[in-house]
Design an enzyme around this catalytic site. Sequence first.
Site, PDB file in Angstrom:
ATOM      1  N   CYS A 362       0.790  -1.233   0.000  1.00 35.82           N
ATOM      2  CA  CYS A 362       0.000   0.000   0.000  1.00 35.82           C
ATOM      3  C   CYS A 362       0.825   1.288   0.000  1.00 35.82           C
ATOM      4  O   CYS A 362       0.462   2.235  -0.722  1.00 35.82           O
ATOM      5  CB  CYS A 362      -1.021  -0.002   1.132  1.00 35.82           C
ATOM      6  SG  CYS A 362      -0.432  -0.606   2.718  1.00 35.82           S
ATOM      7  N   ARG A 391       7.234 -11.221   5.287  1.00 37.07           N
ATOM      8  CA  ARG A 391       6.867 -10.964   6.675  1.00 37.07           C
ATOM      9  C   ARG A 391       7.586 -11.954   7.583  1.00 37.07           C
ATOM     10  O   ARG A 391       7.606 -13.155   7.304  1.00 37.07           O
ATOM     11  CB  ARG A 391       5.354 -11.044   6.858  1.00 37.07           C
ATOM     12  CG  ARG A 391       4.627  -9.992   6.038  1.00 37.07           C
ATOM     13  CD  ARG A 391       3.132 -10.013   6.217  1.00 37.07           C
ATOM     14  NE  ARG A 391       2.502  -9.009   5.362  1.00 37.07           N
ATOM     15  CZ  ARG A 391       1.195  -8.842   5.223  1.00 37.07           C
ATOM     16  NH1 ARG A 391       0.375  -9.627   5.897  1.00 37.07           N
ATOM     17  NH2 ARG A 391       0.714  -7.913   4.431  1.00 37.07           N
ATOM     18  N   GLN A 409       0.852 -11.220  -2.805  1.00 38.83           N
ATOM     19  CA  GLN A 409      -0.512 -10.753  -2.567  1.00 38.83           C
ATOM     20  C   GLN A 409      -1.146 -10.294  -3.868  1.00 38.83           C
ATOM     21  O   GLN A 409      -0.514  -9.611  -4.672  1.00 38.83           O
ATOM     22  CB  GLN A 409      -0.505  -9.585  -1.583  1.00 38.83           C
ATOM     23  CG  GLN A 409      -0.291  -9.990  -0.144  1.00 38.83           C
ATOM     24  CD  GLN A 409      -0.585  -8.832   0.789  1.00 38.83           C
ATOM     25  OE1 GLN A 409      -0.083  -7.741   0.619  1.00 38.83           O
ATOM     26  NE2 GLN A 409      -1.405  -9.095   1.796  1.00 38.83           N
ATOM     27  N   ASP A 411      -3.047  -7.787  -4.608  1.00 43.91           N
ATOM     28  CA  ASP A 411      -3.310  -6.607  -3.795  1.00 43.91           C
ATOM     29  C   ASP A 411      -3.913  -5.489  -4.633  1.00 43.91           C
ATOM     30  O   ASP A 411      -3.371  -5.136  -5.680  1.00 43.91           O
ATOM     31  CB  ASP A 411      -1.990  -6.130  -3.197  1.00 43.91           C
ATOM     32  CG  ASP A 411      -2.152  -5.563  -1.806  1.00 43.91           C
ATOM     33  OD1 ASP A 411      -3.283  -5.539  -1.308  1.00 43.91           O
ATOM     34  OD2 ASP A 411      -1.140  -5.161  -1.219  1.00 43.91           O
ATOM     35  N   HIS A 413      -5.630  -1.460  -4.316  1.00 40.50           N
ATOM     36  CA  HIS A 413      -5.930  -0.269  -3.522  1.00 40.50           C
ATOM     37  C   HIS A 413      -6.785   0.648  -4.375  1.00 40.50           C
ATOM     38  O   HIS A 413      -6.420   0.989  -5.497  1.00 40.50           O
ATOM     39  CB  HIS A 413      -4.644   0.403  -3.054  1.00 40.50           C
ATOM     40  CG  HIS A 413      -3.897  -0.442  -2.082  1.00 40.50           C
ATOM     41  ND1 HIS A 413      -2.880  -1.286  -2.483  1.00 40.50           N
ATOM     42  CD2 HIS A 413      -4.066  -0.633  -0.749  1.00 40.50           C
ATOM     43  CE1 HIS A 413      -2.432  -1.943  -1.420  1.00 40.50           C
ATOM     44  NE2 HIS A 413      -3.127  -1.566  -0.359  1.00 40.50           N
ATOM     45  N   LYS A 494     -12.185  -3.581   8.946  1.00 39.69           N
ATOM     46  CA  LYS A 494     -12.162  -4.434   7.754  1.00 39.69           C
ATOM     47  C   LYS A 494     -13.279  -5.459   7.796  1.00 39.69           C
ATOM     48  O   LYS A 494     -13.774  -5.844   8.851  1.00 39.69           O
ATOM     49  CB  LYS A 494     -10.815  -5.137   7.605  1.00 39.69           C
ATOM     50  CG  LYS A 494     -10.538  -6.203   8.660  1.00 39.69           C
ATOM     51  CD  LYS A 494      -9.198  -6.889   8.401  1.00 39.69           C
ATOM     52  CE  LYS A 494      -8.905  -7.928   9.494  1.00 39.69           C
ATOM     53  NZ  LYS A 494      -7.592  -8.586   9.295  1.00 39.69           N
ATOM     54  N   HIS A 540      -8.309  -0.880   0.961  1.00 39.67           N
ATOM     55  CA  HIS A 540      -7.301  -1.934   0.797  1.00 39.67           C
ATOM     56  C   HIS A 540      -8.036  -3.254   0.546  1.00 39.67           C
ATOM     57  O   HIS A 540      -8.986  -3.573   1.276  1.00 39.67           O
ATOM     58  CB  HIS A 540      -6.457  -2.098   2.058  1.00 39.67           C
ATOM     59  CG  HIS A 540      -5.772  -0.868   2.534  1.00 39.67           C
ATOM     60  ND1 HIS A 540      -4.398  -0.729   2.540  1.00 39.67           N
ATOM     61  CD2 HIS A 540      -6.259   0.296   3.049  1.00 39.67           C
ATOM     62  CE1 HIS A 540      -4.076   0.455   3.051  1.00 39.67           C
ATOM     63  NE2 HIS A 540      -5.197   1.094   3.362  1.00 39.67           N
TER      64      HIS A 540
END
Length: 667
Positions: A362, A391, A409, A411, A413, A494, A540
Amino acid sequence: MSINVTLVRESTTSQETLDDGTTGLDLFGQDRTIVACRVDGQIRDLHLPLPDGASVEPVLIDSPDGLNILRHSCAHVAAQAVQNLHEEAKLGIGPPITDGFYYDFQVAEPFTPEDLKALEKQMQRIVKEKQSFRRRVVSDDEARAELADEPFKLELITDKGSANAEDGSSMEVGAGELTIYENVRRNGERAWEDLCRGPHVPHTGYIPAFALTRSSAAYWRGDQKNQQLQRLYGTAWPSKEELQAYRTRMEEAAKRDHRKLGSELDLFSFPEEIGSGLPVFHPKGELIKMQMENYSRQRHLEAGYSFVSTPHITKGHLFETSKHLDWYADGMYPPMRVDEERDADGNVTKQGIDYYLKPMNCPMHNLIFQSRGRSYRELPLRLFEFGSVYRYEKSGVVHGLTRARGFTQDDAHIYCSREQMKDELTRLLTFVLDLLKDYGLDDFYLELSTRDPEKSVGDDATWEEATRTLAEVAQSSGLELVDDPGGAAFYGPKISVQAKDAIGRTWQLSTIQLDFFEPGLFDLEYTAADGSRQQPVMIHRALFGSIERFFGVLLEHYAGAFPVWLAPVQVVGIPVAGEFTEYLEEVAAKLRARGVRVEVDSSDDRMQKKIRNAQKQKVPYMLIAGGDDRAAGAVSFRYRSGEQKNGVPVEEAIEEIVDAIARKVQV
């Protein structure tokens, strides 16, 4: 004297007048489906007196709270059994977990399978004795005196203000009073005691069905710097039938373990030379992953997303701006100090800079939005990336593909105006659920994670607006909505999509997070229709969570038998004898021309072994050909299930396969 209480049962309430000193046990009797009571919203032991004017609700044994109480009580029984058989054992922590419990011990030798059998027998004796759980409030000094021989408990007493749920210590101590639970025999003799917040079932006879499942090494409070302990795992259920059903599920889950199937089907591995939690995908596994990604790309393009790509590492300042170094540093790999320069004498002439492996995408997507002026006409701006992130998961947490240290991911946004926010969230949730259904998952519920005041940024009003908006979108979907208090990210609430697999297990997959704060940290703006500068709202969204984890979930869901569109090899040609290999190669060429992944087994193995090999590899279709088939321009069509059709014309067989791929069916 008498007291008045409001009794709440399911959807009914009644006013009850009771004798002063009436307990939950007096009120509900010996109904063993009730293990505790909720008094003015707080769960309490049944043996405690009820206060005047209280609202009282029974806690059923098969409810989530009831199961936790049952399992934590069983953990105490397990710990008592351990100290009965191993007097030198020192007590760690024993919280309930999903489907069971664990308890940590310092013992001279690791537990063996024979130990577990002996401990189960000892637990059965304790359960049959119907030992009562009795709560006693103690001062810090009293607790230290009583538990002087328990070093780990003494540490918890000292650290009681910093107890937390992650290491299980919150089950033992909180910020308030300390309590000890005694196990008391029917003759009044104290059998055992433990530091614990409770609550517990009234007596051990309320534990109808349990089993010890395994043991492992563990570290005190989950920290590898601490003392290594032995962890005893177990499970407990409201009935023997439910325990047996659980065992059956676990047996099936073991057969479906994605790590086992990944090796058997030659899909991926975790080489020790690379490191824990860092998978490599073999050709067949990468082909499946590529199909998953390609279909996702296609659907995202159709939905109006723009694709971006960002680096794997970045200067640390970026995560200072995003506040991830304030709130997420424990989940990040240590920094790499680079670009430092020294002279011939070793003196630093240029300071180095800390770079980090990125744990999320992000902040980089924010930089893309920030790279030039933006107009309201561009909103919603939907940025999408298959972004590799890293991670630092603790070694005891790493678990194959479903809890890795390096993963990709899917991912997105989304930047939109406040006016667009709710419609965009509604559209996004529909898109997420539809895409998951395409991969074969269709049993969902939603979880709403709300603010943890101790681990969040921003003002209450903004959080309330964000949480309310997400709740309304979730409720309008028609799916069940479950609360997850305090489970939000530090920047916003979320929605999590929880999906059930083929054997009823629940997996958290997609997450949708609403963020009013990150855009402000990066000074993100767009020009509104009236010419003013406005801050966008940021959404997100990780649809799969990660490609690797979703791969593992699907592998277990399908037990390795992927639907034909995802199968790495969709068709295997099996000649009855070597002379028919050329004919099947011609059939294979026609299939490849239609985009089908096909192999012809030209090995020297006998036909029956070739069929067994294809079945072991869970190939959806086998096309078998002998003399009659070749003469008729046909094949014998064998399915993964074992069903077979003979004399199927080649063109008909091809059309059936191509149609199954297009419709994404399971065969």
